[in-house]
Design an enzyme around this catalytic site. Structure first.
Site, PDB file in Angstrom:
ATOM      1  N   THR A 240       0.847  -1.186   0.000  1.00 59.16           N
ATOM      2  CA  THR A 240       0.000   0.000   0.000  1.00 59.16           C
ATOM      3  C   THR A 240       0.887   1.243   0.000  1.00 59.16           C
ATOM      4  O   THR A 240       2.051   1.190   0.403  1.00 59.16           O
ATOM      5  CB  THR A 240      -0.925   0.012   1.227  1.00 59.16           C
ATOM      6  OG1 THR A 240      -0.119   0.035   2.423  1.00 59.16           O
ATOM      7  CG2 THR A 240      -1.807  -1.220   1.242  1.00 59.16           C
TER       8      THR A 240
ATOM      9  N   GLU B   7      -5.383  -3.841  -1.946  1.00 48.26           N
ATOM     10  CA  GLU B   7      -5.870  -5.108  -1.387  1.00 48.26           C
ATOM     11  C   GLU B   7      -6.830  -5.836  -2.326  1.00 48.26           C
ATOM     12  O   GLU B   7      -7.109  -7.025  -2.131  1.00 48.26           O
ATOM     13  CB  GLU B   7      -6.562  -4.846  -0.048  1.00 48.26           C
ATOM     14  CG  GLU B   7      -5.634  -4.358   1.050  1.00 48.26           C
ATOM     15  CD  GLU B   7      -5.459  -2.850   1.080  1.00 48.26           C
ATOM     16  OE1 GLU B   7      -4.941  -2.324   2.081  1.00 48.26           O
ATOM     17  OE2 GLU B   7      -5.834  -2.185   0.088  1.00 48.26           O
TER      18      GLU B   7
ATOM     19  N   LYS C 200     -14.395  15.870  11.053  1.00 50.88           N
ATOM     20  CA  LYS C 200     -15.446  15.964  12.059  1.00 50.88           C
ATOM     21  C   LYS C 200     -15.270  17.283  12.790  1.00 50.88           C
ATOM     22  O   LYS C 200     -14.356  17.451  13.606  1.00 50.88           O
ATOM     23  CB  LYS C 200     -15.398  14.795  13.035  1.00 50.88           C
ATOM     24  CG  LYS C 200     -16.660  14.714  13.903  1.00 50.88           C
ATOM     25  CD  LYS C 200     -16.738  13.405  14.662  1.00 50.88           C
ATOM     26  CE  LYS C 200     -18.096  13.277  15.362  1.00 50.88           C
ATOM     27  NZ  LYS C 200     -18.225  11.994  16.086  1.00 50.88           N
TER      28      LYS C 200
ATOM     29  N   TRP D 277     -20.030  15.978  10.322  1.00 50.40           N
ATOM     30  CA  TRP D 277     -19.098  15.474   9.310  1.00 50.40           C
ATOM     31  C   TRP D 277     -19.047  16.396   8.097  1.00 50.40           C
ATOM     32  O   TRP D 277     -20.063  16.898   7.628  1.00 50.40           O
ATOM     33  CB  TRP D 277     -19.502  14.073   8.855  1.00 50.40           C
ATOM     34  CG  TRP D 277     -19.426  13.036   9.926  1.00 50.40           C
ATOM     35  CD1 TRP D 277     -20.461  12.435  10.573  1.00 50.40           C
ATOM     36  CD2 TRP D 277     -18.239  12.480  10.489  1.00 50.40           C
ATOM     37  NE1 TRP D 277     -20.006  11.543  11.509  1.00 50.40           N
ATOM     38  CE2 TRP D 277     -18.641  11.544  11.472  1.00 50.40           C
ATOM     39  CE3 TRP D 277     -16.873  12.680  10.265  1.00 50.40           C
ATOM     40  CZ2 TRP D 277     -17.726  10.807  12.226  1.00 50.40           C
ATOM     41  CZ3 TRP D 277     -15.962  11.953  11.014  1.00 50.40           C
ATOM     42  CH2 TRP D 277     -16.392  11.028  11.983  1.00 50.40           C
TER      43      TRP D 277
END
Length: 449
Positions: free
Chosen positions: A80, A226, A337, A342
């Site tokens: 990754t 992944e 946040k 949000w």
């Protein structure tokens, strides 16, 4: 270096351009037994033992009996990008990559076939070039390889000279290509009949332009290391074709529907199902024959990233609408946040990119003295643009409390090795300079021009 040692690599193939880099860490590479320089001869270097590529393969036969391999045997590993933490190794099986390669030939996927000429600008270290080297080879496509650079003049020249039909690159490349075409009227990408992009959502304005002006529609895909990497791609279903052109286009700006062989679901923070109403958000979870089932030598990370019933937790926040179209709202690590509410950095970025004067934009969360977190926007513009211009542009779509507290006008935005905006480095740089965002902030102009 950490990746090489963790994966216990024994052979290291090195482009001449990176010899100096490898020389600087050679003494820390514990498992390397042989260096192979990708050139016709070995340049002067301190690396040892080392040989050139042609000599390395010269004594080996060109024909041999294909070994009998277990389809579940590992055939490669990618790491990754580490955008949100330490890079993790994802091991791929022969079975998984074969099935994924087959899916790329489906008409409702990417429709790769023998007549295609493929230009994978995306490098091999970015999830095996998005599996294009395998899928294109499986279907007999031709390839044009750009080397290690992403020079726009060279890319445009290869598209034009080799009559490329499919090109694949992260959205920033296509944003820059649109500007390059504006500045170079002789540029010609007319042989492209589809553009593949991923890694982040392309700005809707860029999608519309390539579609309408260049007749080279952008097919965006959604996936990750992944998932080898593909999970979702743009698809206009027969049901959607009955909608108005504007409604169809709005759906096309979403990543799309799961490709056959992929299951997706949304879960809230307590693990409960989230309705597919196009508005309710949840973490995107996936499973498929080509999704890994564990990280290489990282049992703790594996436990954190997989549910008890085997679904991979992507770390992305999304919605699924009544047509089955997925929209990625944000990363769990990037969603902001503020005062308990949000804010989506992705939605702010897309709207900033829709401003005619903005070339690049990214939004990050930073600490705030009162609201815990607030958004800060980094913007590259083609002409003079003020904070007031950008605020008024965003106010057309978002409530005032969503708007960034600070706009940083800059000449460039740092990127990761895979071409994504490097939000982690931006946060670090911001913290080093400011510590936290004061209650009242003014626009900052960091441009040197």
């Amino acid at each position: 270096m950490k990746i090489i040692n963790e994966a216990e690599d024994r052979l290291l193939f090195v482009d001449p351009a990176f010899l100096e880099t490898i020389e600087s860490i050679d003494f820390e590479l514990d498992t390397i037994e042989q260096y192979v320089v990708l050139d016709d001869e070995v340049p002067e270097t301190s690396l040892s033992p080392i040989t050139d590529y042609e000599s390395f393969i010269g004594d080996h036969p060109t024909e041999y009996d294909w070994p009998d391999l277990d389809e579940e045997a590992e055939c490669g590993i990618c790491y990754t990008s580490g955008t949100t933490g330490v890079p993790k190794g994802a091991s791929y099986s022969h079975r998984g990559l074969y099935l994924l390669s087959m899916s790329y030939g489906a008409k409702d996927s990417f429709g790769i076939c023998e007549k295609d000429v493929i230009l994978p600008v995306v490098p091999m270290f970015h999830v095996n070039g998005w599996c294009l080297p395998y899928s294109g080879t499986l279907y007999g496509s031709s390839f044009v390889l750009p080397g290690t650079h992403t020079d726009l003049e060279d890319i445009e020249g290869m598209i034009r000279g080799e009559r490329v039909t499919i090109a694949a690159a992260v959205p920033t490349i296509w944003t820059e290509m649109a500007t390059y075409i504006d500045e170079n009227p002789e540029a010609d990408i007319s042989t492209l009949d589809r553009i593949l992009t991923g890694g982040s959502s392309p700005p809707p304005a860029i999608m519309r332009r390539f579609d309408e002006e260049f007749d080279a529609p952008i097919i965006q895909g959604y996936g990750m290391t992944e998932a080898s990497p593909h999970l979702v791609n743009t698809l206009v279903t027969t049901e959607v074709q009955e909608l108005s052109p504007e409604e169809q286009y709005e759906l096309r700006t979403k990543p799309g529907q799961p490709t056959p062989g992929v299951e997706l679901r949304l879960r809230d923070r307590s693990g409960e199902p989230v309705p597919h109403d196009g508005g309710s958000t949840g973490e995107i979870q996936a499973r498929s024959p080509w999704v890994i089932d564990e990280y290489y030598d990282r049992p703790e990370a594996t436990e954190e990233s997989f549910t008890d019933d085997g679904w991979f937790k992507t770390g992305d926040i999304g919605t699924i609408d009544e047509y089955g179209y997925l929209e990625v709202v944000d990363r769990l690590d990037d969603v902001i946040k503020s005062g308990g509410e949000w804010i989506s950095s992705v939605e702010l970025e897309n709207e900033l990119m829709a401003h005619e004067a903005v070339v690049e934009a990214t939004v990050v969360s930073v600490d705030h003295e009162r609201w815990q977190e607030r958004p800060v926007a980094y913007v590259v513009a083609t002409e003079d643009v003020t904070e007031e211009d950008l605020r008024n542009h965003l106010l057309d779509r978002f409530p005032k409390w969503w708007l960034p507290d600070l706009f940083v006008l800059t000449d460039s935005i740092p990127r990761t090795s895979t071409g994504k905006y490097d939000k982690q480095s931006l946060r670090t740089a911001f913290n080093d300079e400011y510590g936290s965002l004061p209650v009242e902030a003014e626009a900052v102009d960091q441009r040197t021009e």
